[in-house]
Design a protein around this motif. Structure first.
Motif, PDB file in Angstrom:
ATOM      1  N   ASN A  82       0.933  -1.283   0.108  1.00 23.62           N
ATOM      2  CA  ASN A  82       0.091  -0.060  -0.011  1.00 23.62           C
ATOM      3  C   ASN A  82       0.964   1.232  -0.089  1.00 23.62           C
ATOM      4  O   ASN A  82       0.690   2.069  -0.764  1.00 23.62           O
ATOM      5  CB  ASN A  82      -0.936  -0.180   1.354  1.00 23.62           C
ATOM      6  CG  ASN A  82      -1.798   1.050   1.469  1.00 23.62           C
ATOM      7  OD1 ASN A  82      -2.512   1.438   0.517  1.00 23.62           O
ATOM      8  ND2 ASN A  82      -1.773   1.763   2.366  1.00 23.62           N
ATOM      9  N   ILE A  83       1.959   1.202   1.025  1.00 24.39           N
ATOM     10  CA  ILE A  83       2.656   2.480   1.029  1.00 24.39           C
ATOM     11  C   ILE A  83       3.392   2.546  -0.308  1.00 24.39           C
ATOM     12  O   ILE A  83       4.026   3.723  -0.817  1.00 24.39           O
ATOM     13  CB  ILE A  83       3.388   2.290   2.416  1.00 24.39           C
ATOM     14  CG1 ILE A  83       2.639   2.497   3.539  1.00 24.39           C
ATOM     15  CG2 ILE A  83       4.514   3.454   2.382  1.00 24.39           C
ATOM     16  CD1 ILE A  83       1.447   3.543   3.397  1.00 24.39           C
ATOM     17  N   ARG A  84       4.125   1.397  -0.664  1.00 25.56           N
ATOM     18  CA  ARG A  84       5.040   1.582  -1.874  1.00 25.56           C
ATOM     19  C   ARG A  84       4.280   2.134  -2.950  1.00 25.56           C
ATOM     20  O   ARG A  84       4.785   3.038  -3.637  1.00 25.56           O
ATOM     21  CB  ARG A  84       5.480   0.225  -2.228  1.00 25.56           C
ATOM     22  CG  ARG A  84       6.545   0.048  -3.585  1.00 25.56           C
ATOM     23  CD  ARG A  84       6.624  -1.096  -4.166  1.00 25.56           C
ATOM     24  NE  ARG A  84       5.405  -1.710  -4.667  1.00 25.56           N
ATOM     25  CZ  ARG A  84       5.036  -1.218  -6.252  1.00 25.56           C
ATOM     26  NH1 ARG A  84       6.119  -0.393  -6.628  1.00 25.56           N
ATOM     27  NH2 ARG A  84       4.105  -1.568  -6.821  1.00 25.56           N
ATOM     28  N   ARG A  85       2.963   1.913  -3.414  1.00 23.57           N
ATOM     29  CA  ARG A  85       2.072   2.161  -4.470  1.00 23.57           C
ATOM     30  C   ARG A  85       1.948   3.788  -4.155  1.00 23.57           C
ATOM     31  O   ARG A  85       2.074   4.503  -5.203  1.00 23.57           O
ATOM     32  CB  ARG A  85       0.933   1.591  -4.624  1.00 23.57           C
ATOM     33  CG  ARG A  85       1.060   0.105  -4.936  1.00 23.57           C
ATOM     34  CD  ARG A  85      -0.396  -0.593  -4.965  1.00 23.57           C
ATOM     35  NE  ARG A  85      -0.605  -2.110  -5.387  1.00 23.57           N
ATOM     36  CZ  ARG A  85      -1.556  -2.783  -5.351  1.00 23.57           C
ATOM     37  NH1 ARG A  85      -2.646  -2.021  -5.395  1.00 23.57           N
ATOM     38  NH2 ARG A  85      -1.428  -3.937  -5.592  1.00 23.57           N
ATOM     39  N   VAL A  86       1.607   4.160  -2.937  1.00 23.05           N
ATOM     40  CA  VAL A  86       1.337   5.452  -2.717  1.00 23.05           C
ATOM     41  C   VAL A  86       2.481   6.480  -2.976  1.00 23.05           C
ATOM     42  O   VAL A  86       2.505   7.326  -3.529  1.00 23.05           O
ATOM     43  CB  VAL A  86       0.716   5.738  -1.468  1.00 23.05           C
ATOM     44  CG1 VAL A  86       0.781   7.174  -0.999  1.00 23.05           C
ATOM     45  CG2 VAL A  86      -0.699   5.102  -1.335  1.00 23.05           C
ATOM     46  N   GLY A  87       3.646   5.855  -2.471  1.00 20.92           N
ATOM     47  CA  GLY A  87       5.020   6.536  -2.756  1.00 20.92           C
ATOM     48  C   GLY A  87       5.424   6.771  -4.073  1.00 20.92           C
ATOM     49  O   GLY A  87       5.855   7.886  -4.694  1.00 20.92           O
TER      50      GLY A  87
END
Length: 197
Positions: A82-87
């Protein structure tokens, strides 16, 4: 990643967008427990930037999970993805000359560090929205803590899943000691000090 992919260079560069917008761009990453005030502060900062006619956008954890990340759950690996994609999305916004306000619990320091490292020097500001767990639980704006305590939601950050507090954030705002407006004003002042705006 496929070896057949090539990054397409565009004519208009990040510096061109920044010149047009008359301000810098980058990612302001607000991290903290659920109920700490991240989303509220991000929205106040965004409103203040909007009133100054600056290009900004809020990426919010719940909103992103309604679309882009609606295929992800809440185990550790899904949280990291989730955080990787948002980054990656935040980086694209920054490349377009936009000041991005990303409001995510983002419990793991390594994930936040990875986003920082993916951006150019000086393009990432980590904001630790600090609030004691008890206070967050008392607020419980979405009724989540009550569900956790009743066994409806397992593996919840801060209760039975870890939250790694930032070790070197650019700014810490204490939402149990100051108003959300005061926290937002401190972030705006930091943007001025860093010459983003």
């Amino acid at each position: 990643m496929s070896s057949n992919l090539t990054w397409h260079q565009t004519t208009i560069k990040k510096e061109d967008y920044r010149k047009k917008n008359a301000h810098s761009s980058g990612v302001i990453w607000l991290t903290g427990l659920s109920g700490s005030g991240k989303s509220t502060i991000a929205n106040i900062v965004n409103q203040k930037l909007y009133e100054k006619s600056l290009q900004s956008y809020v990426l919010d954890g719940d909103n992103v999970r309604h679309g882009l990340n609606n295929d992800l759950g809440f185990n550790d690996s899904d949280r990291q993805e989730n955080i990787r994609r948002v980054g990656e999305v935040a980086k694209l916004f920054a490349d377009s000359g936009t000041i991005v306000l990303a409001s995510f619990i983002s419990p793991f320091q390594s994930d936040r560090d990875q986003i920082r490292q993916s951006l150019d020097e000086g393009e990432f500001i980590e904001v630790f929205v600090s609030c004691p767990l008890g206070e967050c639980e008392d607020r419980d704006p979405k009724g989540i803590y009550k569900k956790v305590r009743n066994g409806v939601i397992p593996s919840f950050t801060g209760i039975d899943s870890p939250y790694e507090e930032p070790s070197n954030s650019e700014i810490v705002v204490y939402t149990n000691q100051e108003s959300e407006e005061e926290s937002a004003d401190r972030i705006i002042q930091l943007l001025k000090d860093k010459r983003w705006i």
